[in-house]
Design an enzyme around this catalytic site. Structure first.
Site, PDB file in Angstrom:
ATOM      1  N   CYS A 185       0.821  -1.208   0.000  1.00 43.96           N
ATOM      2  CA  CYS A 185       0.000   0.000   0.000  1.00 43.96           C
ATOM      3  C   CYS A 185       0.860   1.264   0.000  1.00 43.96           C
ATOM      4  O   CYS A 185       1.717   1.419   0.878  1.00 43.96           O
ATOM      5  CB  CYS A 185      -0.909  -0.016   1.230  1.00 43.96           C
ATOM      6  SG  CYS A 185      -1.813   1.519   1.489  1.00 43.96           S
ATOM      7  N   VAL A 237      -5.041   0.219   5.811  1.00 48.69           N
ATOM      8  CA  VAL A 237      -3.687   0.422   6.339  1.00 48.69           C
ATOM      9  C   VAL A 237      -3.164   1.714   5.725  1.00 48.69           C
ATOM     10  O   VAL A 237      -3.556   2.071   4.617  1.00 48.69           O
ATOM     11  CB  VAL A 237      -2.757  -0.756   5.980  1.00 48.69           C
ATOM     12  CG1 VAL A 237      -3.121  -1.993   6.762  1.00 48.69           C
ATOM     13  CG2 VAL A 237      -2.731  -1.050   4.485  1.00 48.69           C
ATOM     14  N   TYR A 277      -5.278   6.399  -9.094  1.00 50.48           N
ATOM     15  CA  TYR A 277      -6.472   5.617  -8.764  1.00 50.48           C
ATOM     16  C   TYR A 277      -7.690   6.137  -9.525  1.00 50.48           C
ATOM     17  O   TYR A 277      -8.546   5.367  -9.958  1.00 50.48           O
ATOM     18  CB  TYR A 277      -6.739   5.667  -7.254  1.00 50.48           C
ATOM     19  CG  TYR A 277      -5.797   4.819  -6.448  1.00 50.48           C
ATOM     20  CD1 TYR A 277      -6.131   3.518  -6.091  1.00 50.48           C
ATOM     21  CD2 TYR A 277      -4.558   5.309  -6.051  1.00 50.48           C
ATOM     22  CE1 TYR A 277      -5.263   2.729  -5.351  1.00 50.48           C
ATOM     23  CE2 TYR A 277      -3.673   4.532  -5.322  1.00 50.48           C
ATOM     24  CZ  TYR A 277      -4.030   3.244  -4.972  1.00 50.48           C
ATOM     25  OH  TYR A 277      -3.163   2.459  -4.256  1.00 50.48           O
ATOM     26  N   TRP A 297      -7.459  -6.878   5.644  1.00 49.92           N
ATOM     27  CA  TRP A 297      -6.078  -7.318   5.532  1.00 49.92           C
ATOM     28  C   TRP A 297      -5.848  -8.420   6.569  1.00 49.92           C
ATOM     29  O   TRP A 297      -6.431  -8.388   7.651  1.00 49.92           O
ATOM     30  CB  TRP A 297      -5.120  -6.164   5.825  1.00 49.92           C
ATOM     31  CG  TRP A 297      -5.224  -5.019   4.865  1.00 49.92           C
ATOM     32  CD1 TRP A 297      -6.068  -3.955   4.949  1.00 49.92           C
ATOM     33  CD2 TRP A 297      -4.450  -4.835   3.670  1.00 49.92           C
ATOM     34  NE1 TRP A 297      -5.870  -3.114   3.886  1.00 49.92           N
ATOM     35  CE2 TRP A 297      -4.882  -3.623   3.087  1.00 49.92           C
ATOM     36  CE3 TRP A 297      -3.434  -5.566   3.047  1.00 49.92           C
ATOM     37  CZ2 TRP A 297      -4.335  -3.131   1.907  1.00 49.92           C
ATOM     38  CZ3 TRP A 297      -2.879  -5.071   1.873  1.00 49.92           C
ATOM     39  CH2 TRP A 297      -3.322  -3.877   1.313  1.00 49.92           C
TER      40      TRP A 297
END
Length: 335
Positions: free
Chosen positions: A44, A112, A175, A77
């Site tokens: 990430c 996260v 994104y 996660w």
């Protein structure tokens, strides 16, 4: 799990848990070594910011780190890298458990980075933008000797201004292109992204770093997108006007940072590729993970030192990465 909404522009869910861990504990969470656990995934880019800043500032002992696996499902996660599939300190299999411990009705993203209070097992914050600033300002009593000033007072207005446009057009811009639900929204994101990259190239043509003559928070935030560009964003997110390696100024700048202790030694290209190509099945239905690109070019000379500047200012580089936090051999050209 669907990331693309047909006919619609991508909109990031930014409803974060905004409690802060501060020196004075004004939100009920005082800075205290060992009380908290930073949960990340090396895949990430937002989490990678915290990994880099934590290492540059020398907070490894004060703020221990848990590393989740590179993939996740709709729930969470997971700690599948740890023996038995559980984080050895928090004792949980999924990060979701820490979010639900804080709020049993939690219905937002299980993201996260997150900082979990170890005694209670509850998430304190997942506000990644504030998290790295607080590492610089609120955790200063536990910085290593020689730690750089990543958010110096005199440069904060300029750092904030640069971070704002880099976030909008680059960090989140990739994104917005990759998860666009229409040709129009994709094209707009694509054009904004490359216009901003051209602007950054001009800015960095005569300056080694983004703001001032040392590494700052601004460089960390840009780096985590650039280091993923050729491996995932160029193809997977259709950001394909050029590869990073075809943009001479940004490519040299990224290599300069990659070769600086605290940056490249935290990057796991295997985890990055496995996450994007395996998790985003709505834009990569087969789940096939590319073998390339060749990573060896990250170690080629960058010649940026001729521009002047000192990476750590009056400080010095961090020590070598602790063995338990080292990126596995083969996942990075540095190994």
């Amino acid at each position: 799990m669907s990331y693309v909404k047909p006919g619609r522009e991508y909109a990031r869910d930014s409803r974060y848990i905004t409690a802060r861990i501060t020196a004075d504990g004004r939100d009920g969470f005082p800075v205290e070594p060992g009380r908290y656990r930073l949960v990340v995934s090396r895949a990430c880019p937002w989490a990678s910011r915290t990994v880099i800043v934590r290492r540059l500032l020398g907070l490894e002992r004060a703020l221990p780190m848990a590393i989740a696996g590179p993939t996740h499902d709709e729930r969470s996660w997971t700690f599948d890298l740890d023996p038995g599939g559980r984080d050895p300190v928090l004792g949980i299999e999924r990060l979701q458990e820490a979010y639900l411990a804080r709020d049993p009705d939690y219905d937002r993203g299980v993201t996260v980075p997150a900082i979990v209070e170890v005694p209670t097992g509850k998430v304190v914050t997942n506000d990644y933008a504030q998290m790295t600033i607080d590492m610089s300002l609120e955790w200063s009593a536990y910085h290593r000797d020689g730690a750089p000033a990543l958010y110096p007072p005199a440069l904060r207005p300029e750092i904030d201004a640069v971070n704002e446009v880099v976030y909008s057009d680059v960090n989140n811009g990739v994104y917005r292109a990759g998860f666009a639900g229409s040709q129009e929204s994709y094209t707009q994101a694509y054009e904004r992204l490359f216009a901003r990259l051209d602007w950054l190239s001009r800015r960095l043509e005569r300056s080694r770093y983004l703001v001032g003559d040392t590494i700052t928070e601004a460089d960390v935030r840009l780096f985590t997108t650039l280091v993923r560009f050729d491996a995932v964003y160029h193809g997977h997110f259709k950001c394909n006007r050029q590869k990073l390696s075809e943009m001479p100024v940004l490519w040299a700048y990224a290599r300069d940072l990659f070769q600086t202790p605290g940056f490249g030694d935290t990057v796991d290209f295997d985890h990055i590729k496995r996450h994007y190509y395996a998790v985003h099945r709505d834009i990569n239905p087969t789940g096939i993970v590319p073998v390339g690109p060749d990573l060896s070019d990250w170690l080629k000379p960058h010649d940026r030192a001729a521009l002047g500047g000192r990476p750590f200012g009056a400080g010095r580089p961090p020590e070598a990465v602790a063995p338990e936090e080292a990126v596995p051999a083969g996942h990075t050209p540095s190994s």
